[in-house]
Design a protein around this motif. Sequence first.
Motif, mmCIF file in Angstrom:
data_model
loop_
_atom_site.group_PDB
_atom_site.id
_atom_site.type_symbol
_atom_site.label_atom_id
_atom_site.label_comp_id
_atom_site.label_asym_id
_atom_site.label_seq_id
_atom_site.Cartn_x
_atom_site.Cartn_y
_atom_site.Cartn_z
ATOM 1 N N LYS A 304 2.486 5.359 11.022
ATOM 2 C CA LYS A 304 1.239 6.020 10.599
ATOM 3 C C LYS A 304 0.628 5.309 9.395
ATOM 4 O O LYS A 304 0.413 5.891 8.332
ATOM 5 N N THR A 305 0.352 4.020 9.555
ATOM 6 C CA THR A 305 -0.146 3.214 8.435
ATOM 7 C C THR A 305 -1.543 3.626 7.986
ATOM 8 O O THR A 305 -1.964 3.276 6.876
ATOM 9 N N GLU A 306 -2.281 4.356 8.817
ATOM 10 C CA GLU A 306 -3.619 4.780 8.418
ATOM 11 C C GLU A 306 -3.582 5.772 7.255
ATOM 12 O O GLU A 306 -4.606 6.005 6.595
ATOM 13 N N ARG A 307 -2.420 6.355 6.973
ATOM 14 C CA ARG A 307 -2.287 7.318 5.881
ATOM 15 C C ARG A 307 -2.078 6.634 4.528
ATOM 16 O O ARG A 307 -2.158 7.281 3.486
ATOM 17 N N LYS A 310 -5.140 6.500 1.842
ATOM 18 C CA LYS A 310 -5.356 7.833 1.259
ATOM 19 C C LYS A 310 -4.306 8.117 0.184
ATOM 20 O O LYS A 310 -4.608 8.718 -0.853
ATOM 21 N N LYS A 439 -0.432 -5.455 3.720
ATOM 22 C CA LYS A 439 -0.329 -4.655 4.941
ATOM 23 C C LYS A 439 0.788 -5.168 5.843
ATOM 24 O O LYS A 439 0.817 -6.347 6.192
#
Length: 445
Positions: A304-307, A310, A439
């Motif tokens: 869940k790298t999109e978190r 944030k 990343k």
Amino acid sequence: MTSLTEGKPGKVLWLFTLPLLISSIFQQLYNIVDTIIVGQFVGEDALAAVGASYPITMIFMAIAFGCNIGCSVIISQLYGGGKTAQMKTAVSTSFIAFTVLSLLLTGLGLLIASPLMHLLDTPDNVFADSMTYLNIYLVGMAFVFLYNIATGIFTALGDSKTPLIFLIISSVLNVGLDLLFIAVFKWGVAGAAWATVIAQGIASIGAILTLLIKLRRIKCEENSKPFSWALLKKTSIIAVPSILQQSFLSVGNLFIQGLVNSFGSSVMAGYTAAIKLNTFTITLLVSLSNGLSSYCAQNIGAGKTERLPKGFRTGIVMSLCTALPFFAAYFFFSPAMVKIFLDSESSAAALDAGCRFLQIVSPFYFVIGLKIVADGVFRGAGAMKLFMLSTFSDLLLRVALAFILTPSMGADGIWTSWPIGWAIATAISLFCYFKGFWKPKRALV
């Protein structure tokens, strides 16, 4: 134990890191209370003695902290990815490997302590007390390692509350033993050292036993192994750069301490008071960074790298909120803060040195806080080269500038090197973050 891969990132991080912040406050009380009681009950020379040994103790603390980071990141990714058997193997591997390391370092430390103190040009009037404090600290160093490993594992598993409980207990015990050994028994510097060792020992044993109970409750389909060279290698990929980074920082502080020592015991005493206050603040910021590392590592393990972005933004807000009260206290009320550590007979030179350090350095807490947050993302993602790049830039600049500026600015030259090094290192870290160099292509495990 809590998964950091679900829920709103801001709320998850605030709830997770708040106990870490409180834990850091109590952990720093170990050092703060020692210093206050030594300064008030024993005197300026004793305070200088504790300060003279501090950079050497920080080398060993740096290694323990690096081990903490290494095992925490790997265990976070395994836990986030649901690989419970490997996670348990990583836990036992970390304890075995780093306990052996702590024992080897204890022996080495006892051998080289005296030559290092001479190398730092420690004044004769504080040398004996410095060696007393340092040798007792080294005897109890295994407890420091064990506690750091246990807290790193708790953090990796999303449990930030259990370490807090043990820190509260051990901090209260530390205060009581300090007063007993120093104010009542009159053991001086030795009393402060033994109080810390005993309190740290009780905290480490309690944390390990509780951790073992919690791990037994985690069910896994296959049996875990007691030791894995493969997992130790992966842990070392994170731990070794962290150890090198922390160790080089500590070695750099040795050079800084040598410069401070050249100004005499009064400036040493003032610097000791100020650096304890400064360390308090930086440690709180680092605790936020550690929480962010666990958050990032768990989410990378879960895919869940999109978190992560944030989490970074939340970390920035938390860092600025943490830095504000310390800046206000240290900048506007520096004499009162330094006097907490010094007795009524301390010299004006000691008070002035401490105040000047705080007034020059504290405005830049807002700057270094940004770097420390970025470091948390780098570590959680396993981007250790970026982490080391910014940190070594800070270190080399601070040490070089301290030596360059001191002939013309005196002790102020040493203090001024801090904000310059911090500003440049922060610029490097933020550049690397926003360019996305950190990343991860895949999880480490």
